[in-house]
Design a protein around this motif. Sequence first.
Motif: not given
Length: 525
Positions: A104-111
Motif C-alpha cells: 500500500g505504500f506507493p498509494w499512500s505516499d502519493a495520496y
Amino acid sequence: MNKLIKYTLTSIVAVSFLNCTGDFESINTDPNGISNESLTQMNNHIGGSFTPMFLNVFNVTPAWNYQLQQNLMGDVYSGYMTPPTPFAGNVNNMTYSLMDGWNGFPWSDAYENVMPFVLDVKNAVAVGGDESGVKFVHLANIIRVSAMHRVSDIYGPIRYTKFDDFATTGEYDSQKVAYNAFFNELGDAIDGLAAYENDTQFIPFDMSSLGGDIALWRKYANSLRLRLAMRIVNVDPVLSKTQGELSLNSNAGLLETIDMKINTGFSHPIATISGSWGDIRMSAEMESILSGFKDNRIEKYFNPAEDASLAGAYKGIRMGIAIEAKGQYVGHSSIGSVVDGETMQWMTAAEIWFLRAEAALRGWSNAGDAKSNYEAGIRASFTQHNVAGIDAYLADNTSTPKDFVDALNPANNIAYPSTIKIAFNSNGTNEEKLEQIITQKWIAMFPDGQEAWSEFRRTGYPKIFPVVINNSGGTIDTNIQIRRINFVQNEKNTNNANVTKAITLLNGSDNGGTRLWWDVSGSNF
C-alpha cells in the motif's frame, strides 16, 4: 543538508499558512513574524508545497518506506535486485505471496504527500489572483504526472481526474482515462510554460537538477510525454504516435544531455537498505547480462561479493528461490556507488535516446535513426557513470548474456533465454532490434526498478527469469510473471464502493496476474 532545512522550513511555513484556521490577527501584527503579504511576495505560500512532492515521487526517508514503496516491488520485479532476506518465512512478494501490509505504500505516499500538495498549489494560486501563478500550477502538474503514472503502472485504475472535488475525490479513473489526463496536463504545461522561460521565481523551490530553469522543465515534461506515449503503443498505437510525435516535434526539446535528479538532502535509501541492513543484493539477471556483456558499468552498479568463497566476483541472486536464512546469500554483491550521495534519479538522458531509437523503429516523424539513437543512449549512460570503454563496447558483436549459476544451489541454475548482442543488428527484425534497445535501456535506467518493470511488462524485454517458488495460489502465472499489484487494503476498508467499481475497470480479477490496460500480450509490432 542546510539546503534541505531551508526547504523544510519553507514547507512548514507554507503549509501552516494554507491550513491554519485561527489567530490570523495576532500573527499578522507580530513585528517578529512573517506577514501574509511577505509570504505572498516570496511565493512561499505556493513554493513550500513543492517540497513534499519532490520527496515523495520516490519516498526518500525513512529508508524502510522506500523499501516498501519501490524496492520490494519494482526493484525486484524488474530483475534489478533480489533480497537475501527471507522476509515472512520466505512467503512474500518475491515468491508471489503479495503482502498487503507492504504494497500500500506507493498509494499512500502519493495520496498523502503528492496529490494534496498539488491541490494546495492550485488553491493558493487561485486565491492569490496573480495570473502569472499559473506557472506553478503547470510545474505542480508535471510532478503530479511523474508520481501518478507510476502509481497507475502499479495498480491500474487510480483516483485522479476527480480528486480535487471533495464530492468525487474517492472515484477512480480507468487507466485509459488517467493516461489521457496525463497527456492533457503535460501538453498544457509544455505550452503554458513557454511564456515563462526567463522567469526565476521557481528557483528557490526547485530541488531538482533543473535548477528552476523553466526551459528545462519544459524539456522534462516533453520527455515524460514521450515516455508515456511509448508506454501505450501496443494498446492504442494511434494515440501513442500522436503524443510521441508531439514530443519529437515540440519546440520544448527533450532531455538529451541532462539527467533529471532530485537533490533530496538525504542519503539514497538503497544505500541504507543494501549497505547498512544487507536487505538487497544484485539480481541474477544483472549478473547474467552485465557479466556476459563485459559491461564496465557493473563496477558502479554493484560491489564485488564479500563472501570469500566467491573470490571477489560480482554475484547475483535469483528471485523467488528457497532461502532459509539471510546468512546464505548476504555475502553476494551489494549495490555500488551508483547510490552514493543525496540525489534521486527520475529520468536519464540515456532513456530519451532509447525512446527515440524505438520511435525510429516505428517510423515516427523526427525520431532520427534507430542505430544512431541506440548508440547515443549507451554513450549517455557510460558518460553518466563515468565509465570507460564505450567504443569497444558498441563494436562488440560476439558477447551475449551468460547463463546463471547459483553459488549455493544448482536447482536454481538457469540458461539465459536469448543470444542478444551489443552491436546494433541493422539487419535484424524490428522485434530483434527492440530487444537490443530495451535491454540497453534497462541497463541504463538502473536503479529505477519501477520504470524498468513497466517496460518489461510492455515489451517482454529483457528476459527476466521466472520464480522457482510461486505462492500465489494460481493467480499469477509463473512464466507470464507478475503484472500488477492488487488494490490497497486500506482503500477497500474506507472506500469500498469505489474500489468495487474500479475492479470492473480492470481486464480481470483484482490480483497480480491481471494485465494492465497498456500491457498487451503478443508481438510488439
